[in-house]
Design a protein around this motif. Structure first.
Motif, PDB file in Angstrom:
ATOM      1  N   PRO A 153      99.876 114.556  14.463  1.00 31.73           N
ATOM      2  CA  PRO A 153     100.751 114.157  15.565  1.00 31.73           C
ATOM      3  C   PRO A 153     102.102 114.850  15.497  1.00 31.73           C
ATOM      4  O   PRO A 153     102.471 115.439  14.467  1.00 31.73           O
ATOM      5  CB  PRO A 153     100.917 112.653  15.316  1.00 31.73           C
ATOM      6  N   ASN A 154     102.848 114.753  16.579  1.00 33.59           N
ATOM      7  CA  ASN A 154     104.250 115.169  16.558  1.00 33.59           C
ATOM      8  C   ASN A 154     105.014 114.325  15.549  1.00 33.59           C
ATOM      9  O   ASN A 154     104.727 113.144  15.375  1.00 33.59           O
ATOM     10  CB  ASN A 154     104.834 114.988  17.964  1.00 33.59           C
ATOM     11  N   THR A 155     105.998 114.932  14.903  1.00 34.60           N
ATOM     12  CA  THR A 155     106.778 114.197  13.898  1.00 34.60           C
ATOM     13  C   THR A 155     107.331 112.888  14.433  1.00 34.60           C
ATOM     14  O   THR A 155     107.353 111.868  13.731  1.00 34.60           O
ATOM     15  CB  THR A 155     107.960 115.046  13.391  1.00 34.60           C
ATOM     16  N   ARG A 156     107.776 112.888  15.688  1.00 33.50           N
ATOM     17  CA  ARG A 156     108.436 111.701  16.236  1.00 33.50           C
ATOM     18  C   ARG A 156     107.463 110.564  16.509  1.00 33.50           C
ATOM     19  O   ARG A 156     107.891 109.449  16.796  1.00 33.50           O
ATOM     20  CB  ARG A 156     109.210 112.049  17.501  1.00 33.50           C
ATOM     21  N   MET A 157     106.160 110.816  16.389  1.00 31.33           N
ATOM     22  CA  MET A 157     105.198 109.725  16.471  1.00 31.33           C
ATOM     23  C   MET A 157     105.130 108.961  15.151  1.00 31.33           C
ATOM     24  O   MET A 157     104.605 107.845  15.109  1.00 31.33           O
ATOM     25  CB  MET A 157     103.817 110.245  16.873  1.00 31.33           C
ATOM     26  N   LEU A 158     105.640 109.563  14.094  1.00 28.94           N
ATOM     27  CA  LEU A 158     105.690 108.887  12.795  1.00 28.94           C
ATOM     28  C   LEU A 158     107.007 108.151  12.605  1.00 28.94           C
ATOM     29  O   LEU A 158     107.028 107.005  12.133  1.00 28.94           O
ATOM     30  CB  LEU A 158     105.490 109.894  11.661  1.00 28.94           C
ATOM     31  N   ILE A 159     108.112 108.827  12.938  1.00 29.46           N
ATOM     32  CA  ILE A 159     109.424 108.185  12.939  1.00 29.46           C
ATOM     33  C   ILE A 159     110.088 108.541  14.266  1.00 29.46           C
ATOM     34  O   ILE A 159     110.626 109.637  14.419  1.00 29.46           O
ATOM     35  CB  ILE A 159     110.318 108.627  11.764  1.00 29.46           C
ATOM     36  N   PRO A 160     110.066 107.654  15.225  1.00 28.20           N
ATOM     37  CA  PRO A 160     110.668 107.949  16.532  1.00 28.20           C
ATOM     38  C   PRO A 160     112.186 108.058  16.431  1.00 28.20           C
ATOM     39  O   PRO A 160     112.808 107.542  15.502  1.00 28.20           O
ATOM     40  CB  PRO A 160     110.262 106.741  17.387  1.00 28.20           C
ATOM     41  N   LEU A 161     112.766 108.717  17.413  1.00 29.62           N
ATOM     42  CA  LEU A 161     114.216 108.776  17.509  1.00 29.62           C
ATOM     43  C   LEU A 161     114.742 107.509  18.173  1.00 29.62           C
ATOM     44  O   LEU A 161     114.180 107.023  19.145  1.00 29.62           O
ATOM     45  CB  LEU A 161     114.650 109.998  18.307  1.00 29.62           C
ATOM     46  N   ALA A 162     115.847 106.996  17.629  1.00 34.30           N
ATOM     47  CA  ALA A 162     116.529 105.860  18.240  1.00 34.30           C
ATOM     48  C   ALA A 162     117.350 106.354  19.434  1.00 34.30           C
ATOM     49  O   ALA A 162     117.423 107.562  19.707  1.00 34.30           O
ATOM     50  CB  ALA A 162     117.417 105.174  17.211  1.00 34.30           C
ATOM     51  N   ALA A 163     118.014 105.440  20.112  1.00 29.82           N
ATOM     52  CA  ALA A 163     118.783 105.786  21.306  1.00 29.82           C
ATOM     53  C   ALA A 163     119.894 106.778  21.012  1.00 29.82           C
ATOM     54  O   ALA A 163     120.273 107.574  21.878  1.00 29.82           O
ATOM     55  CB  ALA A 163     119.356 104.521  21.942  1.00 29.82           C
ATOM     56  N   ASP A 164     120.408 106.759  19.791  1.00 28.48           N
ATOM     57  CA  ASP A 164     121.498 107.662  19.422  1.00 28.48           C
ATOM     58  C   ASP A 164     120.990 109.002  18.889  1.00 28.48           C
ATOM     59  O   ASP A 164     121.768 109.836  18.434  1.00 28.48           O
ATOM     60  CB  ASP A 164     122.427 107.009  18.400  1.00 28.48           C
ATOM     61  N   GLY A 165     119.691 109.237  18.940  1.00 28.12           N
ATOM     62  CA  GLY A 165     119.129 110.503  18.483  1.00 28.12           C
ATOM     63  C   GLY A 165     118.866 110.564  16.991  1.00 28.12           C
ATOM     64  O   GLY A 165     118.356 111.580  16.502  1.00 28.12           O
ATOM     65  N   ARG A 166     119.178 109.492  16.272  1.00 23.67           N
ATOM     66  CA  ARG A 166     118.906 109.443  14.839  1.00 23.67           C
ATOM     67  C   ARG A 166     117.499 108.909  14.610  1.00 23.67           C
ATOM     68  O   ARG A 166     116.884 108.315  15.502  1.00 23.67           O
ATOM     69  CB  ARG A 166     119.938 108.550  14.147  1.00 23.67           C
ATOM     70  N   ASN A 176     119.940 123.038  14.622  1.00 29.19           N
ATOM     71  CA  ASN A 176     120.500 121.740  14.987  1.00 29.19           C
ATOM     72  C   ASN A 176     119.809 121.112  16.195  1.00 29.19           C
ATOM     73  O   ASN A 176     119.575 119.903  16.236  1.00 29.19           O
ATOM     74  CB  ASN A 176     121.999 121.871  15.295  1.00 29.19           C
ATOM     75  N   ARG A 177     119.480 121.920  17.213  1.00 32.44           N
ATOM     76  CA  ARG A 177     118.911 121.381  18.446  1.00 32.44           C
ATOM     77  C   ARG A 177     117.572 120.695  18.199  1.00 32.44           C
ATOM     78  O   ARG A 177     117.140 119.853  18.992  1.00 32.44           O
ATOM     79  CB  ARG A 177     118.772 122.462  19.507  1.00 32.44           C
ATOM     80  N   PHE A 178     116.882 121.036  17.117  1.00 32.80           N
ATOM     81  CA  PHE A 178     115.580 120.458  16.828  1.00 32.80           C
ATOM     82  C   PHE A 178     115.635 119.319  15.816  1.00 32.80           C
ATOM     83  O   PHE A 178     114.634 118.627  15.605  1.00 32.80           O
ATOM     84  CB  PHE A 178     114.625 121.538  16.315  1.00 32.80           C
ATOM     85  N   LEU A 179     116.771 119.136  15.162  1.00 27.69           N
ATOM     86  CA  LEU A 179     116.900 118.114  14.124  1.00 27.69           C
ATOM     87  C   LEU A 179     117.267 116.764  14.728  1.00 27.69           C
ATOM     88  O   LEU A 179     117.943 116.685  15.760  1.00 27.69           O
ATOM     89  CB  LEU A 179     117.971 118.519  13.115  1.00 27.69           C
ATOM     90  N   ALA A 180     116.845 115.684  14.062  1.00 26.94           N
ATOM     91  CA  ALA A 180     117.362 114.368  14.417  1.00 26.94           C
ATOM     92  C   ALA A 180     118.868 114.372  14.200  1.00 26.94           C
ATOM     93  O   ALA A 180     119.399 115.111  13.353  1.00 26.94           O
ATOM     94  CB  ALA A 180     116.701 113.298  13.563  1.00 26.94           C
ATOM     95  N   ASP A 186     120.143 124.272   7.103  1.00 31.76           N
ATOM     96  CA  ASP A 186     119.039 124.255   6.153  1.00 31.76           C
ATOM     97  C   ASP A 186     118.991 122.954   5.354  1.00 31.76           C
ATOM     98  O   ASP A 186     117.927 122.361   5.158  1.00 31.76           O
ATOM     99  CB  ASP A 186     119.161 125.448   5.197  1.00 31.76           C
ATOM    100  N   ALA A 187     120.145 122.510   4.866  1.00 31.09           N
ATOM    101  CA  ALA A 187     120.166 121.287   4.075  1.00 31.09           C
ATOM    102  C   ALA A 187     119.711 120.093   4.898  1.00 31.09           C
ATOM    103  O   ALA A 187     118.984 119.221   4.407  1.00 31.09           O
ATOM    104  CB  ALA A 187     121.579 121.044   3.525  1.00 31.09           C
ATOM    105  N   GLY A 188     120.123 120.039   6.158  1.00 29.04           N
ATOM    106  CA  GLY A 188     119.693 118.949   7.020  1.00 29.04           C
ATOM    107  C   GLY A 188     118.197 118.984   7.281  1.00 29.04           C
ATOM    108  O   GLY A 188     117.536 117.941   7.319  1.00 29.04           O
ATOM    109  N   SER A 189     117.637 120.186   7.454  1.00 30.27           N
ATOM    110  CA  SER A 189     116.202 120.308   7.687  1.00 30.27           C
ATOM    111  C   SER A 189     115.416 119.826   6.478  1.00 30.27           C
ATOM    112  O   SER A 189     114.424 119.097   6.613  1.00 30.27           O
ATOM    113  CB  SER A 189     115.846 121.762   8.009  1.00 30.27           C
ATOM    114  N   VAL A 190     115.851 120.218   5.285  1.00 28.70           N
ATOM    115  CA  VAL A 190     115.175 119.772   4.068  1.00 28.70           C
ATOM    116  C   VAL A 190     115.247 118.256   3.943  1.00 28.70           C
ATOM    117  O   VAL A 190     114.256 117.581   3.629  1.00 28.70           O
ATOM    118  CB  VAL A 190     115.773 120.460   2.834  1.00 28.70           C
ATOM    119  N   ALA A 191     116.421 117.698   4.198  1.00 29.53           N
ATOM    120  CA  ALA A 191     116.581 116.249   4.094  1.00 29.53           C
ATOM    121  C   ALA A 191     115.695 115.516   5.100  1.00 29.53           C
ATOM    122  O   ALA A 191     115.107 114.476   4.796  1.00 29.53           O
ATOM    123  CB  ALA A 191     118.052 115.873   4.301  1.00 29.53           C
ATOM    124  N   GLU A 192     115.587 116.064   6.317  1.00 31.97           N
ATOM    125  CA  GLU A 192     114.727 115.437   7.319  1.00 31.97           C
ATOM    126  C   GLU A 192     113.270 115.483   6.881  1.00 31.97           C
ATOM    127  O   GLU A 192     112.537 114.486   6.990  1.00 31.97           O
ATOM    128  CB  GLU A 192     114.897 116.122   8.674  1.00 31.97           C
TER     129      GLU A 192
END
Length: 363
Positions: free
Chosen positions: A271-284, A311-315, A329-335
């Motif tokens: 599935p798409n990643t967001r089907m596992l952890i959806p984005l909240a209203a604030d994009g997090r 950035n445009r693709f990250l939560a 890069d650090a944000g992508s790894v953390a996500e």
């Protein structure tokens, strides 16, 4: 200092606790989405070479057919965005509009070209404004066949002393069958023709269902070929189901009952990643769903798609303060580590070096 070494000290974000997480004992596999497509034009030997050098466990060739029935690696049969076909006046008359899986598209289509004609084109970066490093390689690489991708993976595996898996996707099976170019038997014939793909791990993907069921009927479970059911927008139907007037949609397919039915023919749900952890209203990132646990309970592995470093693709909780096109890069790894904590078995990333770092440092 290598990019990975530089990142090592930069990534101080730990894996957040995740309710209901049940991580598997083994590390998840890193799948190079269209190769290292954040850094090289997708589906080229350059992208696959970079992915393998950066530690990918599997490389992904999306497959479409030429006019003469050869399977080539392109994300879509419409090649207007990924090749220089528009710069070839000899092919200007082949620009056309077609309906592919219910969507009208205008451009140039692989099924209108022989392999010899496609070989006169050169690949280019689809997201050139976002990925200038990749764009700098425009014009350097050919369109490659599945045979060539397999030979390349075999050569790299022999040179590096490690197995490199293949995770091909059959694109638009129902459409290609409708224009007299069915792809399933051609795909199986190519695999059978290569010693490498008779033994190396191969995971065949599709957003459709009938083609996977067909391949399952040709090959029993337990061999080196495993089947991956890709999941699209929950409100939509697989193209073959829609064409046949069926009722099955992706939302139903990922219900507990749908997953149990899926396990009758597939080994993995993607599935798409967001089907596992959806984005909240604030994009997090919000609250995880039960999809990983439900799939595992049905006997399926889970392989989400796709992690991208810009950035445009990250939560929102993993973006930097730079612009939307900037890499973080650090944000992508953390996500990725947040999703690894759910217990996924593998995942797709446009930058396998970051995926490798996320996996190797996650446990």
């Amino acid at each position: 200092m290598t990019r990975r070494a530089a990142l090592g000290s930069a990534i101080a974000l730990g894996v957040a606790s995740t309710a209901g997480a049940a991580p598997s004992a083994k590390k998840p596999l890193v799948f190079a989405h269209r190769g290292a497509s954040a850094l090289r034009p997708e589906h080229t030997l350059g992208a696959y070479a970079k992915a393998i050098a950066d530690g990918a466990d599997f490389i992904e060739p999306d497959l479409v057919s030429t006019k003469d029935g050869v399977l080539v690696a392109r994300h879509e049969n419409n090649i207007v965005e990924t090749t220089d076909v528009a710069d070839h006046p000899e092919f200007a008359s082949r620009r056309t509009t077609k309906t592919i899986d219910g969507e009208p598209q205008t451009g140039w289509f692989t099924e209108d070209f022989t392999l010899a004609e496609l070989k006169t084109l050169r690949a280019k970066e689809r997201l050139g404004a976002i990925r200038p490093e990749s764009r700098s390689y425009d014009g350097q690489f050919q369109v490659v066949t599945l045979d060539e991708v397999i030979d390349f993976a075999a050569a790299e595996a022999a040179a590096r002393g490690r197995t490199i898996g293949l995770v091909p996707e059959l694109k638009h099976s129902t459409y290609f069958a409708g224009v007299g170019l069915p792809v399933e038997d051609r795909f199986l014939a190519v695999l059978a023709a290569h010693a490498y793909t008779r033994r190396a791990p191969v995971q065949l993907q599709s957003f459709e269902v009938a083609n996977l069921r067909y391949v399952r009927g040709k090959l029993p479970k337990g061999g080196n070929l495993r089947l991956v059911q890709l999941i699209g927008d929950p409100s939509q139907k697989p193209a073959d189901v829609a064409k046949a007037g069926g009722a099955l949609d992706y939302r139903t397919m990922v219900s507990p009952a749908g997953l149990r039915e899926m396990a009758r023919y597939a080994d993995i749900v993607a599935p798409n990643t967001r089907m596992l952890i959806p984005l909240a209203a604030d994009g997090r990132l919000g609250t995880p769903t039960t999809l990983v646990a439900d799939a595992h309970a049905a006997g399926l592995e889970v392989c989400p798609w796709t992690f991208r470093p810009e950035n445009r693709f990250l939560a929102a909780d993993f973006r930097s303060t730079a612009g939307p096109d900037a890499r973080h890069d650090a944000g992508s790894v953390a996500e990725m580590r947040r999703y690894i904590a759910l217990g996924v078995d593998s995942f797709f990333t446009d930058d396998p070096a970051l995926g490798r770092l996320a996996v190797d440092g996650a446990r």
